[in-house]
Design a protein around this motif. Structure first.
Motif, PDB file in Angstrom:
ATOM      1  N   ASP A  39       0.835  -1.199   0.000  1.00 60.08           N
ATOM      2  CA  ASP A  39       0.000   0.000   0.000  1.00 60.08           C
ATOM      3  C   ASP A  39       0.870   1.249   0.000  1.00 60.08           C
ATOM      4  O   ASP A  39       1.665   1.460   0.906  1.00 60.08           O
ATOM      5  N   ASN A  40       0.730   2.055  -1.045  1.00 57.53           N
ATOM      6  CA  ASN A  40       1.494   3.291  -1.166  1.00 57.53           C
ATOM      7  C   ASN A  40       0.687   4.253  -2.032  1.00 57.53           C
ATOM      8  O   ASN A  40       0.820   4.255  -3.250  1.00 57.53           O
ATOM      9  N   PRO A  41      -0.174   5.061  -1.433  1.00 59.24           N
ATOM     10  CA  PRO A  41      -1.036   5.951  -2.209  1.00 59.24           C
ATOM     11  C   PRO A  41      -0.272   6.885  -3.147  1.00 59.24           C
ATOM     12  O   PRO A  41      -0.761   7.219  -4.217  1.00 59.24           O
ATOM     13  N   GLN A  42       0.950   7.287  -2.794  1.00 62.50           N
ATOM     14  CA  GLN A  42       1.700   8.207  -3.630  1.00 62.50           C
ATOM     15  C   GLN A  42       2.132   7.555  -4.947  1.00 62.50           C
ATOM     16  O   GLN A  42       2.203   8.203  -5.970  1.00 62.50           O
ATOM     17  N   GLY A  43       2.445   6.266  -4.918  1.00 62.39           N
ATOM     18  CA  GLY A  43       2.944   5.599  -6.118  1.00 62.39           C
ATOM     19  C   GLY A  43       1.929   4.706  -6.801  1.00 62.39           C
ATOM     20  O   GLY A  43       2.239   4.072  -7.800  1.00 62.39           O
ATOM     21  N   GLU A  44       0.706   4.659  -6.274  1.00 63.80           N
ATOM     22  CA  GLU A  44      -0.292   3.727  -6.796  1.00 63.80           C
ATOM     23  C   GLU A  44      -0.608   3.977  -8.264  1.00 63.80           C
ATOM     24  O   GLU A  44      -0.656   3.042  -9.065  1.00 63.80           O
ATOM     25  N   ARG A  45      -0.805   5.219  -8.642  1.00 60.24           N
ATOM     26  CA  ARG A  45      -1.154   5.541 -10.036  1.00 60.24           C
ATOM     27  C   ARG A  45      -0.026   5.135 -10.986  1.00 60.24           C
ATOM     28  O   ARG A  45      -0.274   4.565 -12.045  1.00 60.24           O
ATOM     29  N   GLU A  46       1.221   5.429 -10.592  1.00 58.84           N
ATOM     30  CA  GLU A  46       2.367   5.079 -11.437  1.00 58.84           C
ATOM     31  C   GLU A  46       2.468   3.566 -11.636  1.00 58.84           C
ATOM     32  O   GLU A  46       2.657   3.081 -12.750  1.00 58.84           O
ATOM     33  N   TRP A  47       2.330   2.801 -10.549  1.00 59.64           N
ATOM     34  CA  TRP A  47       2.377   1.342 -10.634  1.00 59.64           C
ATOM     35  C   TRP A  47       1.239   0.806 -11.484  1.00 59.64           C
ATOM     36  O   TRP A  47       1.449  -0.053 -12.344  1.00 59.64           O
ATOM     37  N   ALA A  48       0.016   1.294 -11.231  1.00 58.12           N
ATOM     38  CA  ALA A  48      -1.155   0.790 -11.964  1.00 58.12           C
ATOM     39  C   ALA A  48      -1.003   1.049 -13.463  1.00 58.12           C
ATOM     40  O   ALA A  48      -1.265   0.156 -14.282  1.00 58.12           O
ATOM     41  N   GLU A  49      -0.555   2.227 -13.840  1.00 62.86           N
ATOM     42  CA  GLU A  49      -0.392   2.540 -15.257  1.00 62.86           C
ATOM     43  C   GLU A  49       0.720   1.707 -15.885  1.00 62.86           C
ATOM     44  O   GLU A  49       0.605   1.238 -17.013  1.00 62.86           O
ATOM     45  N   HIS A  50       1.799   1.498 -15.136  1.00 57.46           N
ATOM     46  CA  HIS A  50       2.915   0.686 -15.649  1.00 57.46           C
ATOM     47  C   HIS A  50       2.469  -0.763 -15.859  1.00 57.46           C
ATOM     48  O   HIS A  50       2.819  -1.382 -16.874  1.00 57.46           O
ATOM     49  N   ILE A  51       1.701  -1.295 -14.927  1.00 57.60           N
ATOM     50  CA  ILE A  51       1.204  -2.665 -15.053  1.00 57.60           C
ATOM     51  C   ILE A  51       0.240  -2.768 -16.233  1.00 57.60           C
ATOM     52  O   ILE A  51       0.320  -3.700 -17.039  1.00 57.60           O
ATOM     53  N   ARG A  52      -0.688  -1.810 -16.373  1.00 58.80           N
ATOM     54  CA  ARG A  52      -1.620  -1.818 -17.509  1.00 58.80           C
ATOM     55  C   ARG A  52      -0.870  -1.727 -18.840  1.00 58.80           C
ATOM     56  O   ARG A  52      -1.195  -2.431 -19.796  1.00 58.80           O
ATOM     57  N   ALA A  53       0.146  -0.878 -18.902  1.00 57.58           N
ATOM     58  CA  ALA A  53       0.927  -0.739 -20.136  1.00 57.58           C
ATOM     59  C   ALA A  53       1.666  -2.034 -20.466  1.00 57.58           C
ATOM     60  O   ALA A  53       1.743  -2.432 -21.627  1.00 57.58           O
ATOM     61  N   THR A  54       2.190  -2.696 -19.449  1.00 62.85           N
ATOM     62  CA  THR A  54       2.877  -3.968 -19.665  1.00 62.85           C
ATOM     63  C   THR A  54       1.911  -5.016 -20.190  1.00 62.85           C
ATOM     64  O   THR A  54       2.218  -5.733 -21.145  1.00 62.85           O
ATOM     65  N   LEU A  55       0.726  -5.103 -19.587  1.00 59.45           N
ATOM     66  CA  LEU A  55      -0.274  -6.068 -20.053  1.00 59.45           C
ATOM     67  C   LEU A  55      -0.721  -5.745 -21.475  1.00 59.45           C
ATOM     68  O   LEU A  55      -0.876  -6.653 -22.303  1.00 59.45           O
ATOM     69  N   ARG A  56      -0.921  -4.486 -21.759  1.00 57.51           N
ATOM     70  CA  ARG A  56      -1.332  -4.069 -23.110  1.00 57.51           C
ATOM     71  C   ARG A  56      -0.260  -4.460 -24.129  1.00 57.51           C
ATOM     72  O   ARG A  56      -0.553  -4.958 -25.203  1.00 57.51           O
ATOM     73  N   SER A  57       0.993  -4.238 -23.779  1.00 58.61           N
ATOM     74  CA  SER A  57       2.095  -4.565 -24.670  1.00 58.61           C
ATOM     75  C   SER A  57       2.237  -6.075 -24.887  1.00 58.61           C
ATOM     76  O   SER A  57       2.476  -6.529 -25.993  1.00 58.61           O
ATOM     77  N   ALA A  58       2.073  -6.858 -23.831  1.00 64.46           N
ATOM     78  CA  ALA A  58       2.258  -8.298 -23.903  1.00 64.46           C
ATOM     79  C   ALA A  58       1.086  -9.033 -24.535  1.00 64.46           C
ATOM     80  O   ALA A  58       1.269 -10.090 -25.140  1.00 64.46           O
ATOM     81  N   THR A  59      -0.129  -8.482 -24.396  1.00 67.35           N
ATOM     82  CA  THR A  59      -1.320  -9.225 -24.826  1.00 67.35           C
ATOM     83  C   THR A  59      -2.150  -8.535 -25.899  1.00 67.35           C
ATOM     84  O   THR A  59      -3.056  -9.139 -26.454  1.00 67.35           O
ATOM     85  N   ASN A  60      -1.898  -7.258 -26.151  1.00 64.56           N
ATOM     86  CA  ASN A  60      -2.731  -6.454 -27.055  1.00 64.56           C
ATOM     87  C   ASN A  60      -4.174  -6.360 -26.562  1.00 64.56           C
ATOM     88  O   ASN A  60      -5.114  -6.243 -27.353  1.00 64.56           O
ATOM     89  N   ILE A  61      -4.347  -6.455 -25.260  1.00 65.64           N
ATOM     90  CA  ILE A  61      -5.665  -6.362 -24.625  1.00 65.64           C
ATOM     91  C   ILE A  61      -5.610  -5.222 -23.609  1.00 65.64           C
ATOM     92  O   ILE A  61      -4.619  -5.093 -22.883  1.00 65.64           O
ATOM     93  N   ASP A  62      -6.662  -4.426 -23.539  1.00 65.57           N
ATOM     94  CA  ASP A  62      -6.725  -3.340 -22.578  1.00 65.57           C
ATOM     95  C   ASP A  62      -7.421  -3.847 -21.314  1.00 65.57           C
ATOM     96  O   ASP A  62      -8.640  -3.984 -21.306  1.00 65.57           O
ATOM     97  N   PHE A  63      -6.658  -4.153 -20.276  1.00 67.03           N
ATOM     98  CA  PHE A  63      -7.225  -4.665 -19.030  1.00 67.03           C
ATOM     99  C   PHE A  63      -7.691  -3.524 -18.130  1.00 67.03           C
ATOM    100  O   PHE A  63      -7.196  -2.414 -18.231  1.00 67.03           O
ATOM    101  N   LYS A  64      -8.646  -3.822 -17.255  1.00 65.75           N
ATOM    102  CA  LYS A  64      -9.142  -2.848 -16.290  1.00 65.75           C
ATOM    103  C   LYS A  64      -8.684  -3.234 -14.898  1.00 65.75           C
ATOM    104  O   LYS A  64      -8.550  -4.405 -14.584  1.00 65.75           O
TER     105      LYS A  64
END
Length: 65
Positions: A39-64
């Motif tokens: 739990d880290n509210p300051q870095g949560e957005r950065e982590w979430a976007e990085h994880i979504r971008a990684t999934l998008r890149s690896a799968t060509n699917i936009d995850f929520k």
């Protein structure tokens, strides 16, 4: 407070510890990916976007989240 590493590709391209009997299905994307971070509210957005971008890149699917 640690930022995400440069690449999370290895987190989403696991082939079941190499035990996948048919290599053609080893690269199929999963329906659900569960990623836990400390739990880290300051870095949560950065982590979430990085994880979504990684999934998008690896799968060509936009995850929520």
């Amino acid at each position: 407070g640690t930022p995400p590493p440069g690449s999370l590709q290895s987190w989403v391209t696991s082939c079941g510890l190499g035990l996948t009997p048919d290599e053609s299905i080893a690269s199929l994307p999963h329906d659900i990916y569960a990623v836990g971070t400390q739990d880290n509210p300051q870095g949560e957005r950065e982590w979430a976007e990085h994880i979504r971008a990684t999934l998008r890149s690896a799968t060509n699917i936009d995850f929520k989240q």
